[in-house]
Design an enzyme around this catalytic site. Sequence first.
Site, PDB file in Angstrom:
ATOM      1  N   ARG A 174       0.883  -1.370  -0.054  1.00 38.46           N
ATOM      2  CA  ARG A 174       0.181   0.041  -0.104  1.00 38.46           C
ATOM      3  C   ARG A 174       0.941   1.385  -0.045  1.00 38.46           C
ATOM      4  O   ARG A 174       0.445   2.357  -0.443  1.00 38.46           O
ATOM      5  CB  ARG A 174      -0.895  -0.014   1.155  1.00 38.46           C
ATOM      6  CG  ARG A 174      -2.029  -0.936   1.222  1.00 38.46           C
ATOM      7  CD  ARG A 174      -2.634  -1.025   2.727  1.00 38.46           C
ATOM      8  NE  ARG A 174      -3.095   0.357   3.111  1.00 38.46           N
ATOM      9  CZ  ARG A 174      -4.162   0.772   2.664  1.00 38.46           C
ATOM     10  NH1 ARG A 174      -5.075   0.250   1.764  1.00 38.46           N
ATOM     11  NH2 ARG A 174      -4.691   2.186   2.932  1.00 38.46           N
ATOM     12  N   ARG A 178      10.176   5.563  -2.607  1.00 40.64           N
ATOM     13  CA  ARG A 178      10.649   6.418  -3.762  1.00 40.64           C
ATOM     14  C   ARG A 178      12.101   6.767  -3.455  1.00 40.64           C
ATOM     15  O   ARG A 178      12.461   7.069  -2.494  1.00 40.64           O
ATOM     16  CB  ARG A 178       9.820   7.833  -3.565  1.00 40.64           C
ATOM     17  CG  ARG A 178       8.471   7.375  -3.797  1.00 40.64           C
ATOM     18  CD  ARG A 178       7.658   8.552  -4.308  1.00 40.64           C
ATOM     19  NE  ARG A 178       5.910   8.537  -4.394  1.00 40.64           N
ATOM     20  CZ  ARG A 178       5.147   8.735  -3.255  1.00 40.64           C
ATOM     21  NH1 ARG A 178       5.836   9.832  -2.425  1.00 40.64           N
ATOM     22  NH2 ARG A 178       4.053   8.534  -3.358  1.00 40.64           N
ATOM     23  N   ARG A 251      -9.190  -6.088  13.360  1.00 40.23           N
ATOM     24  CA  ARG A 251      -8.589  -5.019  14.350  1.00 40.23           C
ATOM     25  C   ARG A 251      -9.310  -3.766  14.386  1.00 40.23           C
ATOM     26  O   ARG A 251      -9.945  -3.516  13.414  1.00 40.23           O
ATOM     27  CB  ARG A 251      -7.035  -4.570  13.757  1.00 40.23           C
ATOM     28  CG  ARG A 251      -6.035  -5.599  13.941  1.00 40.23           C
ATOM     29  CD  ARG A 251      -5.615  -6.240  15.215  1.00 40.23           C
ATOM     30  NE  ARG A 251      -4.893  -5.272  16.197  1.00 40.23           N
ATOM     31  CZ  ARG A 251      -4.413  -5.523  17.077  1.00 40.23           C
ATOM     32  NH1 ARG A 251      -4.854  -6.502  17.838  1.00 40.23           N
ATOM     33  NH2 ARG A 251      -3.554  -4.501  17.664  1.00 40.23           N
ATOM     34  N   ARG A 281      -0.589   6.303  16.084  1.00 37.10           N
ATOM     35  CA  ARG A 281      -0.233   7.775  15.246  1.00 37.10           C
ATOM     36  C   ARG A 281      -1.039   8.728  15.820  1.00 37.10           C
ATOM     37  O   ARG A 281      -2.011   8.600  16.634  1.00 37.10           O
ATOM     38  CB  ARG A 281      -0.911   7.541  13.858  1.00 37.10           C
ATOM     39  CG  ARG A 281      -2.118   7.144  13.512  1.00 37.10           C
ATOM     40  CD  ARG A 281      -2.490   6.824  12.043  1.00 37.10           C
ATOM     41  NE  ARG A 281      -3.606   6.086  11.837  1.00 37.10           N
ATOM     42  CZ  ARG A 281      -4.175   5.791  10.699  1.00 37.10           C
ATOM     43  NH1 ARG A 281      -3.364   5.938   9.565  1.00 37.10           N
ATOM     44  NH2 ARG A 281      -5.424   5.436  10.579  1.00 37.10           N
ATOM     45  N   GLU A 302      -4.228   7.614  18.371  1.00 33.09           N
ATOM     46  CA  GLU A 302      -4.806   6.524  18.208  1.00 33.09           C
ATOM     47  C   GLU A 302      -4.137   5.082  18.465  1.00 33.09           C
ATOM     48  O   GLU A 302      -2.865   5.133  18.553  1.00 33.09           O
ATOM     49  CB  GLU A 302      -4.785   6.434  16.559  1.00 33.09           C
ATOM     50  CG  GLU A 302      -5.939   5.483  15.856  1.00 33.09           C
ATOM     51  CD  GLU A 302      -5.780   5.433  14.227  1.00 33.09           C
ATOM     52  OE1 GLU A 302      -5.754   6.851  13.957  1.00 33.09           O
ATOM     53  OE2 GLU A 302      -5.889   4.562  13.738  1.00 33.09           O
ATOM     54  N   TYR A 350      -9.431  -5.129   2.883  1.00 34.18           N
ATOM     55  CA  TYR A 350      -9.048  -3.966   3.228  1.00 34.18           C
ATOM     56  C   TYR A 350      -9.260  -3.094   2.249  1.00 34.18           C
ATOM     57  O   TYR A 350      -8.553  -3.260   0.971  1.00 34.18           O
ATOM     58  CB  TYR A 350      -7.525  -4.078   3.616  1.00 34.18           C
ATOM     59  CG  TYR A 350      -6.612  -3.001   4.097  1.00 34.18           C
ATOM     60  CD1 TYR A 350      -7.117  -1.770   4.273  1.00 34.18           C
ATOM     61  CD2 TYR A 350      -5.502  -3.442   4.657  1.00 34.18           C
ATOM     62  CE1 TYR A 350      -6.365  -0.961   4.896  1.00 34.18           C
ATOM     63  CE2 TYR A 350      -4.632  -2.445   5.245  1.00 34.18           C
ATOM     64  CZ  TYR A 350      -5.052  -1.270   5.442  1.00 34.18           C
ATOM     65  OH  TYR A 350      -4.100  -0.251   5.873  1.00 34.18           O
ATOM     66  N   ASP A 352      -9.586   0.907   0.281  1.00 35.98           N
ATOM     67  CA  ASP A 352      -9.646   2.457   0.216  1.00 35.98           C
ATOM     68  C   ASP A 352     -11.288   2.929  -0.161  1.00 35.98           C
ATOM     69  O   ASP A 352     -11.607   2.145  -0.993  1.00 35.98           O
ATOM     70  CB  ASP A 352      -8.533   2.722  -0.638  1.00 35.98           C
ATOM     71  CG  ASP A 352      -7.267   3.006   0.234  1.00 35.98           C
ATOM     72  OD1 ASP A 352      -7.179   2.652   1.463  1.00 35.98           O
ATOM     73  OD2 ASP A 352      -6.098   2.676  -0.572  1.00 35.98           O
TER      74      ASP A 352
HETATM   75  N1  UDP Z   1       3.181   1.008   8.404  1.00 36.03           N
HETATM   76  C1  UDP Z   1       4.170   0.854   9.079  1.00 36.03           C
HETATM   77  N2  UDP Z   1       4.596   2.189   9.634  1.00 36.03           N
HETATM   78  C2  UDP Z   1       4.048   3.195   9.221  1.00 36.03           C
HETATM   79  C3  UDP Z   1       2.993   3.413   8.477  1.00 36.03           C
HETATM   80  C4  UDP Z   1       2.458   2.246   8.114  1.00 36.03           C
HETATM   81  O1  UDP Z   1       4.759  -0.205   9.499  1.00 36.03           O
HETATM   82  O2  UDP Z   1       4.561   4.317   9.651  1.00 36.03           O
HETATM   83  C5  UDP Z   1       2.368  -0.274   7.926  1.00 36.03           C
HETATM   84  C6  UDP Z   1       1.534  -0.939   8.950  1.00 36.03           C
HETATM   85  O3  UDP Z   1       1.390  -2.139   8.728  1.00 36.03           O
HETATM   86  C7  UDP Z   1       0.100  -0.508   8.397  1.00 36.03           C
HETATM   87  C8  UDP Z   1       0.355  -0.671   6.531  1.00 36.03           C
HETATM   88  O4  UDP Z   1       1.900  -0.249   6.466  1.00 36.03           O
HETATM   89  O5  UDP Z   1      -0.980  -1.071   8.476  1.00 36.03           O
HETATM   90  C9  UDP Z   1      -0.349   0.387   5.870  1.00 36.03           C
HETATM   91  O6  UDP Z   1      -0.490   1.799   6.055  1.00 36.03           O
HETATM   92  P1  UDP Z   1      -1.405   2.768   5.961  1.00 36.03           P
HETATM   93  O7  UDP Z   1      -0.880   4.063   6.358  1.00 36.03           O
HETATM   94  O8  UDP Z   1      -1.731   2.467   4.321  1.00 36.03           O
HETATM   95  O9  UDP Z   1      -2.601   2.277   6.896  1.00 36.03           O
HETATM   96  P2  UDP Z   1      -3.888   2.962   7.154  1.00 36.03           P
HETATM   97  O10 UDP Z   1      -4.153   4.568   6.977  1.00 36.03           O
HETATM   98  O11 UDP Z   1      -5.063   2.182   6.241  1.00 36.03           O
HETATM   99  O12 UDP Z   1      -4.458   2.483   8.511  1.00 36.03           O
END
Ligand code: UDP
Length: 386
Positions: A174, A178, A251, A281, A302, A350, A352
Amino acid sequence: MAYKFLVIGAGLSGTVLANRLAANLDCTIDIWDERNHIGGNCHTARDEKTGIMVHQYGPHIFNTDKKEIWDFVNSFMEFKPYVHRVKAMSNGKVYSLPVNLHTINQFFNKAFTPNEAKAFLAEQADNSITEPKNFEEQALKFIGKDLYKAFFYGYTKKQWGCEPTELPASILKRIPVRFNYDDNYHNNIYTGIPVDGYSALIEKFVESDKINILLKKKFSNEKELEGYDHVFYTGPIDAWFQFKYGRLGYRTVTFETIYEQGDKQGVTQMNYCDANTPHTRITEHKHFTYWEQHNSSILFKEFSKETTPDDIPYYPKRLQQDKELLMQYRKDAENLAGVSFLGRLATYRYMDMHHVIGEALNYAENFIKAINTGAKPPVFPNTEMS
Ligand code: UDP
């Protein structure tokens, strides 16, 4: 004769579908939702104390590559340009995410060019992995051990409550990696935020005399469905069958609300990547609506945890045992008449927002075609493992 439809769930899939059915068929549509608001987990509302538009179930940024989906949502409400720029806290330092040239240079204290960074990470990568079988292997193959440990291992363990080796590689895919300084969290061309929030946008999807919404209405048994020509179910598929084979794993997340004056963290989203920081986060909502002025601020800290029967399901875990259960439920669903299963919870994926909308638009088209030709409408919008 007008068709009588029931949509269970007033989230994105149910409301987009209702919009298309109302526009194209002679019908009336009831939409039930067990919560006291529409919009499902995209729901936004202005906070009473600060007046800030809050993403009540966590950050949602609209992004898509498909012009038709972008045009569809923009035909209901103006979207303000918004690029999601996430920062990551790791071992007491703040870095740029997703992993980009700035992150690599910050982390390794270098001044690499794109090609130098590529060559450097290629050395760090575990080249013995040819076909990554899980999240961890995917990370080790593409960014190597050091960046994986700093940004992904701890966060992922907190977020999913298991070892990253147990998770599919698709979760990591996901997020882009870069070798330039582009720090847009998303890869898609079209990205923005609806000017009055998602709930106001979704209200517009269902603005029709043909559509009647009933909130705080929980679907309890199939007897309630009598009199409807077709039912579209967007809730959890295992709940439809009263969990008869067991519960699918999800989850869930919880939020601690923080009020502050001014600008607390200077960015919409800061990820906390260390395993020993309990939260995943922090979202500072006023940065979503940078075109508004607010002196005060509201933030959501969160936390992620396992879902109990009373929690709202957020992220489908899709472990091996879940996939087996899902197959059993899908088989039973295929044998039902006059019911379709649509969206993140009913297909247990999962997804978007743009996936959900694209699939609902596509499904609506197929459904309308089917009933106009007397064919059986598809039960699901997707195949078993797609
Ligand atoms: N992830 C991580 N560190 C980060 C951000 C994301 O390990 O700083 C991993 C984590 O397993 C997460 C996945 O990447 O579930 C997808 O991240 P995304 O930000 O797309 O998650 P969402 O916003 O859908 O919760």
